[in-house]
Design a protein around this motif. Sequence first.
Motif, short mmCIF file in Angstrom:
data_model
loop_
_atom_site.label_atom_id
_atom_site.label_comp_id
_atom_site.label_asym_id
_atom_site.label_seq_id
_atom_site.Cartn_x
_atom_site.Cartn_y
_atom_site.Cartn_z
N PHE A 57 77.46 26.31 28.84
CA PHE A 57 78.29 26.17 30.04
C PHE A 57 79.31 25.05 29.89
CE2 PHE A 57 74.35 28.17 31.34
CZ PHE A 57 74.82 29.25 32.08
N ARG A 58 80.36 25.19 30.64
CA ARG A 58 81.45 24.22 30.62
C ARG A 58 80.92 22.81 30.84
NH1 ARG A 58 86.70 24.96 34.59
NH2 ARG A 58 87.74 22.98 34.17
N ASN A 59 81.41 21.87 30.04
CA ASN A 59 81.02 20.46 30.12
C ASN A 59 79.55 20.22 29.80
OD1 ASN A 59 83.59 19.57 31.00
ND2 ASN A 59 83.10 20.17 33.10
N ASN A 60 78.86 21.24 29.27
CA ASN A 60 77.41 21.12 29.05
C ASN A 60 76.72 20.66 30.33
OD1 ASN A 60 77.40 21.91 26.32
ND2 ASN A 60 77.95 19.84 25.65
N ALA A 61 77.23 21.16 31.47
CA ALA A 61 76.73 20.71 32.77
C ALA A 61 75.33 21.24 33.08
CB ALA A 61 77.69 21.14 33.87
N ILE A 62 74.93 22.33 32.41
CA ILE A 62 73.63 22.94 32.65
C ILE A 62 72.81 22.89 31.36
CG2 ILE A 62 72.41 25.02 33.43
CD1 ILE A 62 74.29 23.95 35.54
N LEU A 80 84.57 33.91 32.71
CA LEU A 80 85.10 33.90 34.07
C LEU A 80 84.33 32.92 34.95
CD1 LEU A 80 85.75 37.70 34.62
CD2 LEU A 80 87.47 35.90 34.76
N PHE A 81 83.01 32.85 34.73
CA PHE A 81 82.17 31.96 35.51
C PHE A 81 82.52 30.49 35.24
CE2 PHE A 81 77.99 29.77 36.16
CZ PHE A 81 77.89 30.00 37.52
N GLN A 82 83.10 30.20 34.08
CA GLN A 82 83.46 28.81 33.76
C GLN A 82 84.74 28.38 34.49
OE1 GLN A 82 81.04 27.57 31.75
NE2 GLN A 82 80.31 29.68 31.57
N PHE A 83 85.58 29.37 34.85
CA PHE A 83 86.79 29.06 35.61
C PHE A 83 86.41 28.74 37.06
CE2 PHE A 83 88.95 31.48 32.24
CZ PHE A 83 90.11 30.75 32.07
N ILE A 121 92.17 24.08 30.38
CA ILE A 121 92.37 24.70 29.07
C ILE A 121 91.55 23.99 28.00
CG2 ILE A 121 94.06 25.15 27.26
CD1 ILE A 121 96.14 25.54 29.50
N GLN A 122 91.55 22.67 28.04
CA GLN A 122 90.82 21.89 27.05
C GLN A 122 89.31 22.14 27.16
OE1 GLN A 122 91.92 20.17 24.54
NE2 GLN A 122 89.93 19.37 23.86
N GLU A 123 88.78 22.07 28.38
CA GLU A 123 87.34 22.24 28.58
C GLU A 123 86.88 23.65 28.22
OE1 GLU A 123 86.40 21.09 32.55
OE2 GLU A 123 86.62 18.94 32.15
N LEU A 124 87.69 24.66 28.57
CA LEU A 124 87.30 26.03 28.26
C LEU A 124 87.49 26.37 26.79
CD1 LEU A 124 88.45 28.02 31.41
CD2 LEU A 124 86.20 27.17 30.81
N SER A 125 88.42 25.70 26.14
CA SER A 125 88.57 25.87 24.69
C SER A 125 87.34 25.32 23.98
CB SER A 125 89.84 25.16 24.20
OG SER A 125 90.99 25.73 24.78
N PRO A 127 82.89 26.79 7.54
CA PRO A 127 83.35 25.42 7.83
C PRO A 127 83.73 25.20 9.29
CG PRO A 127 85.06 26.66 6.68
CD PRO A 127 83.83 27.51 6.65
N CYS A 128 83.98 26.29 10.05
CA CYS A 128 84.35 26.12 11.46
C CYS A 128 83.13 25.89 12.36
CB CYS A 128 85.14 27.33 11.95
SG CYS A 128 86.80 27.42 11.26
N ILE A 129 81.94 25.95 11.79
CA ILE A 129 80.74 25.59 12.56
C ILE A 129 80.67 24.06 12.56
CG2 ILE A 129 78.23 25.81 12.75
CD1 ILE A 129 78.39 28.46 11.34
N CYS A 130 81.48 23.50 13.42
CA CYS A 130 81.63 22.04 13.52
C CYS A 130 82.07 21.73 14.95
CB CYS A 130 82.66 21.54 12.51
SG CYS A 130 84.33 22.23 12.77
N SER A 131 82.33 20.48 15.24
CA SER A 131 82.80 20.13 16.58
C SER A 131 84.22 20.67 16.77
CB SER A 131 82.80 18.62 16.78
OG SER A 131 83.81 18.01 16.01
N TYR A 132 84.63 20.84 18.00
CA TYR A 132 85.97 21.34 18.28
C TYR A 132 87.02 20.37 17.75
CZ TYR A 132 89.85 23.44 20.86
OH TYR A 132 91.05 24.05 21.20
N GLU A 133 86.75 19.07 17.86
CA GLU A 133 87.68 18.06 17.37
C GLU A 133 87.87 18.14 15.86
OE1 GLU A 133 86.02 14.42 18.65
OE2 GLU A 133 86.38 14.77 20.80
N ASP A 134 86.80 18.46 15.13
CA ASP A 134 86.86 18.48 13.67
C ASP A 134 87.65 19.66 13.12
OD1 ASP A 134 85.47 16.15 13.37
OD2 ASP A 134 83.51 17.11 13.12
#
Length: 419
Positions: A48-53, A269-272, A314-318, A362-369
Amino acid sequence: PLFYPIRALKLEKPKDTMQKRPLLHFVVLGTSDEAEWLVREAFWMMGFRNNAIRSKITVLAKNGEHFNVALKGRFPGMVKDEIKIKGIEIPEIVGKNIDLDSRAIAEEIQKITEETPYCYFTVAEDTSDDNNLTLATRVREALIREAIRSRKSAHLYEMPPVAFLCRNDQISWLTRGMVVEREELGDRWYNTRALIPFGSISKQYTFDSIAGGTFGQLAKCIHYQYSQITPKEVQKGTKKAAESEKDYFSRQYNQDSSYSMALSMPYRLFQFRDRDAVQIYPVIWNILEGSTFCSVEQLACLARRINVYDDRTIQELSEYEHSRWTRWMLSRGWMPASAEEAVFANKQGNPRQQLFSAKIHPCICSYEDLTNLAAILKEQCNLERNFYSYDRENIKDTPKLLALEWVAKEAEAEVDVER
């Protein structure tokens, strides 16, 4: 959808760090092949968005512990303590040895509901439809009994969903009419058992299933979008579009990854949030209606409720989408590869096949990486890959994807055939 029990919660992290995040608990009773599939699908869908759950998966069965060990042996990336990727939370998976014919099942349900009210129960024993139905009924009874004993009226009116594996069409159909006492219409606990049958044979041979249906069309649009092909290019039949279509059908990975995203669209959609700042799901929604998210019209209607995008959304959903894809890859047996390993494979020749044969990515990494990975591949291998922007553009194009703009003519033709 597994987010049904938490549909009224806002996906925001607690401001107070001492406050616990809500826990969504998916409980599977049984160790059949279908049970394994359910665990693997829930593993990548329950983010879930923001790892809120927080998410947790529990398997209850006579050999629940062995099932858990064997699952993690085949899919080592599904071990929570083994995978540490910044920003990506791995659901905890627990296997418990419970005799499902004993009183222990009621005691275990009590412990689970005391830990969190947000549960989803599924029965997937490898026995008979009758036995699965009987066990599902026992689960419902235990849930009602516990809610009454604990004097929690809210738990009575918002009962956890209970689904059960049922291949027989007649039993599946009859289950929907199992009435306890017809006091009023609806799916309240005092009116019906509100059990959800799934897996019936006839549903696997509908026109939509054979032709690909909503999610099959959507998967194709997703592939075109990630290939940076515009709807106009597809409609005009350009060479670039034709090559992209060939690539979609020639590589199983392209179909599987695109289809997984298509299946996750209700979750996206639920994340929006809509203009009232609440999560997006059907206003009139009965959990027993299995086709709620299966029509293009319904998904497009929900997409129109999406609020105006902003940079934060956009950032959070990406980040959410990259996390979902990562968990999906782990559930398919893939493991992380470092940027250095990707460079090494590339310089040996035929790099994609070597990495795919080893099931490392290699894309199994953090979004920043992803940005750092792209820079290394550009510098050392002269490969142009803008991984970071792929998800951002995909999130922005959510309404276009749900409108099937890339295959609009094709979709219309299939509707005419149905008519």
